[in-house]
Scaffold this motif. Structure first.
Motif, PDB file in Angstrom:
ATOM      1  N   GLY A  49       0.823  -1.199   0.000  1.00  0.00           N
ATOM      2  CA  GLY A  49       0.000   0.000   0.000  1.00  0.00           C
ATOM      3  C   GLY A  49       0.857   1.248   0.000  1.00  0.00           C
ATOM      4  N   THR A  50       0.223   2.345  -0.394  1.00  0.00           N
ATOM      5  CA  THR A  50       0.932   3.609  -0.413  1.00  0.00           C
ATOM      6  C   THR A  50      -0.007   4.728   0.026  1.00  0.00           C
ATOM      7  OG1 THR A  50       2.384   5.032  -1.724  1.00  0.00           O
ATOM      8  CG2 THR A  50       0.462   4.130  -2.840  1.00  0.00           C
ATOM      9  N   GLN A  51       0.591   5.765   0.588  1.00  0.00           N
ATOM     10  CA  GLN A  51      -0.176   6.939   1.009  1.00  0.00           C
ATOM     11  C   GLN A  51       0.529   8.182   0.472  1.00  0.00           C
ATOM     12  OE1 GLN A  51       0.156   8.418   5.089  1.00  0.00           O
ATOM     13  NE2 GLN A  51      -2.085   8.570   5.150  1.00  0.00           N
ATOM     14  N   PHE A  52      -0.283   9.073  -0.073  1.00  0.00           N
ATOM     15  CA  PHE A  52       0.238  10.359  -0.521  1.00  0.00           C
ATOM     16  C   PHE A  52      -0.418  11.433   0.333  1.00  0.00           C
ATOM     17  CE2 PHE A  52      -0.109  14.203  -3.186  1.00  0.00           C
ATOM     18  CZ  PHE A  52       1.239  14.465  -3.333  1.00  0.00           C
ATOM     19  N   ARG A  53       0.398  12.153   1.074  1.00  0.00           N
ATOM     20  CA  ARG A  53      -0.105  13.235   1.915  1.00  0.00           C
ATOM     21  C   ARG A  53       0.009  14.511   1.112  1.00  0.00           C
ATOM     22  NH1 ARG A  53      -2.273  13.648   6.035  1.00  0.00           N
ATOM     23  NH2 ARG A  53      -1.973  13.868   8.202  1.00  0.00           N
ATOM     24  N   GLU A  56      -1.456  19.261   5.035  1.00  0.00           N
ATOM     25  CA  GLU A  56      -1.735  18.980   6.449  1.00  0.00           C
ATOM     26  C   GLU A  56      -3.108  18.331   6.649  1.00  0.00           C
ATOM     27  OE1 GLU A  56      -2.671  21.665  10.330  1.00  0.00           O
ATOM     28  OE2 GLU A  56      -0.904  22.239   9.179  1.00  0.00           O
ATOM     29  N   ASN A  57      -4.052  18.590   5.742  1.00  0.00           N
ATOM     30  CA  ASN A  57      -5.418  18.114   5.930  1.00  0.00           C
ATOM     31  C   ASN A  57      -5.817  16.904   5.089  1.00  0.00           C
ATOM     32  OD1 ASN A  57      -5.666  21.440   6.100  1.00  0.00           O
ATOM     33  ND2 ASN A  57      -6.591  20.314   7.788  1.00  0.00           N
ATOM     34  N   PHE A  58      -5.227  16.731   3.912  1.00  0.00           N
ATOM     35  CA  PHE A  58      -5.697  15.691   3.002  1.00  0.00           C
ATOM     36  C   PHE A  58      -4.620  14.665   2.667  1.00  0.00           C
ATOM     37  CE2 PHE A  58      -8.479  19.295   2.140  1.00  0.00           C
ATOM     38  CZ  PHE A  58      -9.724  18.691   2.200  1.00  0.00           C
ATOM     39  N   SER A  59      -5.065  13.393   2.632  1.00  0.00           N
ATOM     40  CA  SER A  59      -4.175  12.329   2.170  1.00  0.00           C
ATOM     41  C   SER A  59      -4.982  11.310   1.377  1.00  0.00           C
ATOM     42  CB  SER A  59      -3.454  11.659   3.340  1.00  0.00           C
ATOM     43  OG  SER A  59      -4.370  11.051   4.219  1.00  0.00           O
ATOM     44  N   PHE A  60      -4.294  10.616   0.476  1.00  0.00           N
ATOM     45  CA  PHE A  60      -4.895   9.602  -0.378  1.00  0.00           C
ATOM     46  C   PHE A  60      -4.143   8.299  -0.166  1.00  0.00           C
ATOM     47  CE2 PHE A  60      -5.397  13.736  -2.296  1.00  0.00           C
ATOM     48  CZ  PHE A  60      -6.754  13.767  -2.594  1.00  0.00           C
ATOM     49  N   THR A  61      -4.875   7.188  -0.141  1.00  0.00           N
ATOM     50  CA  THR A  61      -4.250   5.885   0.061  1.00  0.00           C
ATOM     51  C   THR A  61      -4.694   4.917  -1.030  1.00  0.00           C
ATOM     52  OG1 THR A  61      -6.046   5.215   1.536  1.00  0.00           O
ATOM     53  CG2 THR A  61      -4.053   6.089   2.569  1.00  0.00           C
ATOM     54  N   GLY A  62      -3.880   3.921  -1.274  1.00  0.00           N
ATOM     55  CA  GLY A  62      -4.215   2.873  -2.226  1.00  0.00           C
ATOM     56  C   GLY A  62      -3.415   1.632  -1.898  1.00  0.00           C
ATOM     57  N   GLY A  63      -3.962   0.502  -2.266  1.00  0.00           N
ATOM     58  CA  GLY A  63      -3.238  -0.731  -1.988  1.00  0.00           C
ATOM     59  C   GLY A  63      -3.814  -1.904  -2.755  1.00  0.00           C
ATOM     60  N   LYS A  86      -8.645 -14.464  -4.207  1.00  0.00           N
ATOM     61  CA  LYS A  86      -9.139 -13.150  -4.610  1.00  0.00           C
ATOM     62  C   LYS A  86      -8.056 -12.089  -4.604  1.00  0.00           C
ATOM     63  CE  LYS A  86     -11.142 -12.555  -0.082  1.00  0.00           C
ATOM     64  NZ  LYS A  86     -11.940 -13.630   0.385  1.00  0.00           N
ATOM     65  N   TRP A  87      -8.228 -11.158  -5.540  1.00  0.00           N
ATOM     66  CA  TRP A  87      -7.426  -9.946  -5.590  1.00  0.00           C
ATOM     67  C   TRP A  87      -8.234  -8.846  -4.926  1.00  0.00           C
ATOM     68  CZ3 TRP A  87      -2.482  -9.481  -6.990  1.00  0.00           C
ATOM     69  CH2 TRP A  87      -1.910 -10.528  -7.709  1.00  0.00           C
ATOM     70  N   ILE A  88      -7.589  -8.041  -4.099  1.00  0.00           N
ATOM     71  CA  ILE A  88      -8.264  -6.964  -3.378  1.00  0.00           C
ATOM     72  C   ILE A  88      -7.538  -5.659  -3.690  1.00  0.00           C
ATOM     73  CG2 ILE A  88      -8.995  -6.110  -1.127  1.00  0.00           C
ATOM     74  CD1 ILE A  88      -8.603  -9.116  -0.184  1.00  0.00           C
ATOM     75  N   ILE A  89      -8.289  -4.692  -4.197  1.00  0.00           N
ATOM     76  CA  ILE A  89      -7.735  -3.385  -4.541  1.00  0.00           C
ATOM     77  C   ILE A  89      -8.503  -2.339  -3.742  1.00  0.00           C
ATOM     78  CG2 ILE A  89      -7.356  -1.727  -6.410  1.00  0.00           C
ATOM     79  CD1 ILE A  89      -7.645  -4.327  -8.275  1.00  0.00           C
ATOM     80  N   PHE A 109     -12.248  12.586   8.713  1.00  0.00           N
ATOM     81  CA  PHE A 109     -13.234  11.983   7.835  1.00  0.00           C
ATOM     82  C   PHE A 109     -12.505  11.038   6.873  1.00  0.00           C
ATOM     83  CE2 PHE A 109     -14.682  16.223   8.947  1.00  0.00           C
ATOM     84  CZ  PHE A 109     -15.977  15.995   9.395  1.00  0.00           C
ATOM     85  N   ASP A 110     -12.994   9.819   6.772  1.00  0.00           N
ATOM     86  CA  ASP A 110     -12.405   8.838   5.866  1.00  0.00           C
ATOM     87  C   ASP A 110     -13.476   8.310   4.918  1.00  0.00           C
ATOM     88  OD1 ASP A 110      -9.548   8.217   6.817  1.00  0.00           O
ATOM     89  OD2 ASP A 110     -10.714   8.123   8.674  1.00  0.00           O
ATOM     90  N   LEU A 111     -13.110   8.157   3.667  1.00  0.00           N
ATOM     91  CA  LEU A 111     -13.972   7.558   2.662  1.00  0.00           C
ATOM     92  C   LEU A 111     -13.118   6.565   1.881  1.00  0.00           C
ATOM     93  CD1 LEU A 111     -16.803   7.578   1.366  1.00  0.00           C
ATOM     94  CD2 LEU A 111     -15.938   9.313  -0.213  1.00  0.00           C
ATOM     95  N   ALA A 112     -13.618   5.331   1.738  1.00  0.00           N
ATOM     96  CA  ALA A 112     -12.812   4.292   1.099  1.00  0.00           C
ATOM     97  C   ALA A 112     -13.650   3.446   0.148  1.00  0.00           C
ATOM     98  CB  ALA A 112     -12.176   3.399   2.156  1.00  0.00           C
ATOM     99  N   TYR A 113     -12.982   2.900  -0.855  1.00  0.00           N
ATOM    100  CA  TYR A 113     -13.591   1.984  -1.808  1.00  0.00           C
ATOM    101  C   TYR A 113     -12.685   0.765  -1.936  1.00  0.00           C
ATOM    102  CZ  TYR A 113     -14.857  -0.140  -6.234  1.00  0.00           C
ATOM    103  OH  TYR A 113     -15.211  -1.046  -7.202  1.00  0.00           O
ATOM    104  N   GLN A 114     -13.305  -0.424  -1.923  1.00  0.00           N
ATOM    105  CA  GLN A 114     -12.548  -1.661  -2.085  1.00  0.00           C
ATOM    106  C   GLN A 114     -13.220  -2.509  -3.166  1.00  0.00           C
ATOM    107  OE1 GLN A 114     -12.570  -5.226   0.680  1.00  0.00           O
ATOM    108  NE2 GLN A 114     -10.718  -4.171   1.353  1.00  0.00           N
ATOM    109  N   HIS A 115     -12.414  -3.050  -4.069  1.00  0.00           N
ATOM    110  CA  HIS A 115     -12.906  -3.927  -5.126  1.00  0.00           C
ATOM    111  C   HIS A 115     -12.213  -5.277  -4.985  1.00  0.00           C
ATOM    112  CE1 HIS A 115     -14.654  -4.912  -8.997  1.00  0.00           C
ATOM    113  NE2 HIS A 115     -13.486  -5.401  -9.367  1.00  0.00           N
ATOM    114  N   GLN A 116     -13.020  -6.329  -4.872  1.00  0.00           N
ATOM    115  CA  GLN A 116     -12.475  -7.675  -4.764  1.00  0.00           C
ATOM    116  C   GLN A 116     -12.849  -8.460  -6.021  1.00  0.00           C
ATOM    117  OE1 GLN A 116     -13.562  -9.657  -1.127  1.00  0.00           O
ATOM    118  NE2 GLN A 116     -13.261  -7.818   0.095  1.00  0.00           N
ATOM    119  N   ILE A 117     -11.867  -9.104  -6.612  1.00  0.00           N
ATOM    120  CA  ILE A 117     -12.083  -9.945  -7.791  1.00  0.00           C
ATOM    121  C   ILE A 117     -11.936 -11.399  -7.343  1.00  0.00           C
ATOM    122  CG2 ILE A 117     -11.278 -10.511 -10.107  1.00  0.00           C
ATOM    123  CD1 ILE A 117      -9.994  -7.612 -10.077  1.00  0.00           C
TER     124      ILE A 117
END
Length: 157
Positions: A49-53, A56-63, A86-89, A109-117
């Motif tokens: 996984g990776t996080q881009f800050r 000071e207020n916003f960050s984005f994550t992916g994995g 399964k693959w999980i993104i 505040f967190d908002l996330a999306y996960q896709h499983q194949i």
């Protein structure tokens, strides 16, 4: 902006579950030596996984992760144990505020999306009440996709 990356490897000891089923006195789900015997394997699940800050207020994550099914056998008796590899993104965004006009404490505040194949896998279903037993009474295929959206509000105090 600032990047952070992480890698984990998780080991799960599913083979011990066979011993639990051996001691099951309510419903014999192991059916030792019979068609449809449940068999489990230990699995290793790699994740990156990776996080881009952004500031000071916003960050984005992916994995991404790959989860192999712990179910080694492709059959079960009188119960439907179905599982696939399964693959999980995952993707997410975080907004964090140390001070707000309304709250005296930090809020996040967190908002996330996960896709499983789910990879295709065929299973034999055995029914001891079926006229065809010990032959499988049905053959089913497990596959598909799972979409998950989640959100949270965290107050720190």
């Amino acid at each position: 902006g600032r990047w952070r990356t992480g890698v984990t490897i998780e080991w799960q000891e599913w083979s011990a579950l066979e011993d639990e089923f051996d001691n099951d006195t309510i419903k014999d789900q192991t059916v030792s030596g019979q068609p449809g015997q449940l068999e489990f394997q230990d699995v290793i699940i790699p994740r990156i996984g990776t996080q881009f800050r952004l500031n000071e207020n916003f960050s984005f994550t992916g994995g991404v992760a790959y989860s192999e099914s712990p179910l080694e056998s492709n059959a079960s008796v009188d119960v439907n144990y179905l599982d696939t590899d399964k693959w999980i993104i995952g993707l997410g965004v975080t907004a964090e505020y140390k001070k707000t006009r309304i709250l005296a404490f930090p809020v996040r505040f967190d908002l996330a999306y996960q896709h499983q194949i789910l990879e295709d896998r065929t299973f034999d279903i055995y029914d001891t009440q079926s006229a065809v037993y010990p032959q499988p009474s049905e053959q089913v295929e497990a596959s598909g996709e799972v979409n998950v959206i989640s959100g949270s509000i965290t107050l720190k105090f």
